[in-house]
Design an enzyme around this catalytic site. Structure first.
Site, mmCIF file in Angstrom:
data_model
loop_
_atom_site.group_PDB
_atom_site.id
_atom_site.type_symbol
_atom_site.label_atom_id
_atom_site.label_comp_id
_atom_site.label_asym_id
_atom_site.label_seq_id
_atom_site.Cartn_x
_atom_site.Cartn_y
_atom_site.Cartn_z
ATOM 1 C CG ASN A 9 44.702 36.301 93.290
ATOM 2 O OD1 ASN A 9 43.497 36.372 93.533
ATOM 3 N ND2 ASN A 9 45.637 36.655 94.171
ATOM 4 C CD GLU A 10 45.998 28.986 89.823
ATOM 5 O OE1 GLU A 10 46.695 29.604 88.989
ATOM 6 O OE2 GLU A 10 46.389 27.940 90.361
ATOM 7 N N PRO A 11 44.354 32.284 86.683
ATOM 8 C CG PRO A 11 45.322 31.386 84.765
ATOM 9 C CD PRO A 11 45.254 31.217 86.253
ATOM 10 C CB SER A 26 42.145 36.300 89.882
ATOM 11 O OG SER A 26 42.223 34.954 90.283
ATOM 12 C CB THR A 74 48.794 25.833 90.215
ATOM 13 O OG1 THR A 74 48.662 26.994 89.402
ATOM 14 C CG2 THR A 74 49.213 26.221 91.609
#
Ligand code: GLP
Length: 642
Positions: free
Chosen positions: A175-177, A179, A194
């Site tokens: 859940n990257e920034p 999300s 990532t």
């Protein structure tokens, strides 16, 4: 979870903290353990208790599992409990957080493969109770397959316990920034950081998939209990943000603050940026040792944006550090001078000690001179990134320096470099058609074939790894000569654990320990420089440091050890903060340029750390802000005692 055995444990429940003033800044329960193995043994025993308790009631346990290096020691302990203490997984149902999109199950970096290699193949969990998002579904089916994943979790009764790691972007799962708190299982584009972090695993950032399927933040938050684990100094800043910062979709782990039953389980290095450890005077009474005082003064100077010697009583009071003055019955002026001198004394252009000088206030002793200096570098680039300028000074100042590369680093060398080399050898063979060349040509052809056969993602056969190691050795000697080192002062240990493994799956053994012990006994150094003490425990750097620490601390180490100082440097790990530094070696613009040149010699790898000179400049400007002399750059060290 009604189990009495897990009361007061990691899984004890409730969002409650331990109620100490120290935790004032922390918005989620955070447990700090000395190291990852201790933390994982504790957690695994609580999870085992839960599994057994449910077994006794003929019920299942639904576990949400994570990948990455972080949970590996936890899985190892579960395997041990299964093998040695009869723990059975027959009633365990698992759901993994995520999977790279586009990787087949047998790809060495697929999370399917990872989970089987790290846990499932060694315990008795029935295959049909394992769930991992499918990274191979056709694009048009992704939506449905994600929905189905959510349904399966619900059908199993929901997650009893979700295990998490944390990425450097603050992500949980993938859940990257950006999300949302109520996001569900879906496809996501991976952040640049990532992908960079996964580059070593995939043997180059270009090979890292661009997207993944991940459970959503909302899916995770529905779990009845959540344990987020984090190890190593590189996680310290993001842990602080997630635990103490605002709840925000920029750091998806911060959403754990809203959960009734979430806990952060971290090691010392990962906890080091929490206010209770970094600025303890802000959270409660402290023992004002000289060290603590100078830390507080450095902090105050930063906070007020004033050099140390300009701080006045009011600054101390205003910033809530009045207690410091009260505790010493000194006025700011005297406290400032003491702290200033302490920092000033860390600066030394003589990292091996200054011959004939008074040592009272110098980080390193003047005698003996010259010294036998052993510089340990886990992989070839580490030492140049961490202390290229200092290496140059040690040589310039006449010390007897041996630079030892613990591992070959060959996993970082791209295929292109190996292919290029093989092609040059082929061409040389063409030009020199004499007899002897047929052997070389054969060698070059077998390299080219091996590269073709393994494809982009396959593992390198030994022949290719050896060639890559040789290429890197050449570049290392080149970089070494930028720091005045001759080829015969550079040694390559090629420790077997590295040659046999791949990133995150290294298994050090006795032969590795013996390799380090031997070189220590041979050199009997007066000073050692080493790195990796606060790294992610599964990293090559950290393994190399542990091997060194064991050899150095072992009973069989010779008497030289008593007079040997060990200095720690930071290469790829989080740089030291001003208050942590015990020796600051200044660099001129020319020396910095030389260091950049040395780092650039690593052309066959795509990981040369180009930001390291900027970090050295940052330390220098921090020192300057404190009111100390303005240097171009500084390399920083801390003393280690075993
Ligand atoms: C990946 C995984 C995460 C994991 C993170 C950190 O992004 N999808 O679940 O937490 O890596 O990895 P590591 O534990 O190796 O630091």
């Amino acid at each position: 979870m009604s189990n009495s055995q897990i009361k007061n444990g990691i899984l004890e429940g409730g969002s409650g903290k331990q109620g100490t003033q120290q935790e004032r800044f922390e918005k989620v329960r955070t447990l700090v353990r000395p190291d990852s193995s201790q933390a994982c043994v504790e957690l695994a025993s609580e999870v085992a208790a839960l599994i057994r308790e449910r077994q006794a009631e003929s019920k299942n346990v639904v576990l949400g599992l994570a990948t990455g290096s972080t949970p590996v020691p936890f899985y190892r302990e579960l395997i041990r409990l299964h093998k040695e203490e009869g723990l059975t997984f027959s009633n365990v149902i698992t759901f993994n957080l995520d999977e790279y999109y586009g990787l087949t199950r047998d790809h060495p970096e697929s999370y399917f493969r990872f989970m089987h290699d790290q846990l499932f193949d060694y315990v008795d969990i029935p295959a049909e109770q394992i769930h991992i998002p499918d990274g191979t579904v056709a694009m048009e089916d992704v939506y449905d397959s994600c929905l189905e994943y959510e349904r399966k979790i619900e059908a199993a009764g929901g997650l009893d316990l979700q295990i998490l790691g944390i990425g450097r972007t603050g992500h949980i799962g993938f859940n990257e920034p950006g999300s949302a708190a109520d996001s569900v299982t879906r496809m996501i584009t991976l952040d640049r950081v990532t992908r960079q972090d996964a580059a070593a695993d995939f043997l180059g950032v270009a090979n890292v998939p661009r997207s993944a399927i991940t459970m959503g933040v909302g899916t995770i938050l529905k779990a009845r209990r959540i344990v987020l684990m984090a190890w190593g100094s590189n996680k310290s800043e993001i842990v602080r943000e997630a635990v103490e910062g605002e709840m925000t979709d920029r750091v998806s782990a911060s959403f754990l603050q809203s959960h009734q039953n979430a806990v952060f389980l971290v090691d010392k290095a990962a906890s080091s940026h929490l206010t209770r450890f970094r600025f303890p005077w802000l959270v409660g009474p402290v023992d004002w040792s000289a060290d603590m005082m100078s830390r507080a003064v450095v902090w105050l100077s930063n906070k007020m944006g004033k050099p140390i010697l300009k701080l006045v009583d009011e600054d101390y009071n205003e910033a809530g550090a009045g207690e410091l003055l009260a505790s010493t019955s000194e006025v700011a002026y005297q406290v400032n001078i003491d702290a200033f001198n302490r920092v000033q004394h860390t600066i030394s252009g003589w990292p091996g000690g200054k011959p004939g000088a008074d040592d009272t206030n110098r980080p390193e002793r003047s005698t003996p001179h010259p010294k036998r200096v052993l510089v340990l570098s886990p992989e070839p680039a580490d030492v140049f990134i961490g202390m290229g300028g200092t290496l140059d000074r040690l040589k310039e100042q006449g010390h007897d320096v041996t630079l030892v590369f613990q591992t070959s680093g060959n996993l970082r060398v791209g295929d292109a470099a190996a292919l290029n080399f093989a092609r040059v050898v082929l061409e040389m063979g063409e030009e020199n058609k004499g007899e002897g060349w047929s052997v070389q040509r054969e060698y070059a052809e077998s390299i080219i074939n091996a590269l073709r056969e393994k494809g982009e993602f396959g593992s390198d056969p030994e022949l290719v790894r050896r060639l890559k190691g040789m290429i890197l050795r050449g570049e290392t000697r080149d970089a070494g000569s930028d720091c005045r080192l001759d080829a015969d002062e550079i040694r390559f240990l090629d420790l077997p654990f590295y040659e046999k493994g791949r990133y995150r799956r290294f298994q050090p053994a006795n032969e590795d320990r013996a390799g380090i012990a031997e070189i220590l006994e041979e050199i009997r150094p007066d000073i050692i420089f080493a790195t990796g003490d606060a790294g992610d425990p599964s990293s090559n750097q950290s393994i190399c440091f542990q091997l060194f620490a064991e050899a150095f601390g072992s009973e069989s180490a010779g008497p030289w050890r008593k007079n040997c100082n060990v200095w720690l440097y930071r290469g790829r790990d989080q740089a030291y903060e001003a208050h942590e530094i015990e020796m600051a070696v200044p660099m001129s613009p020319d020396q910095l340029g030389q260091k950049v040149g040395a780092i650039r010699k690593f052309m066959s790898t795509d990981d040369d750390d180009v930001s390291s000179p900027a970090r050295n400049q940052e330390i220098a400007s921090k020192y300057n802000d404190l009111g100390l002399a303005e240097y171009e750059a500084i390399e920083a060290f801390r003393k280690w005692s075993c």
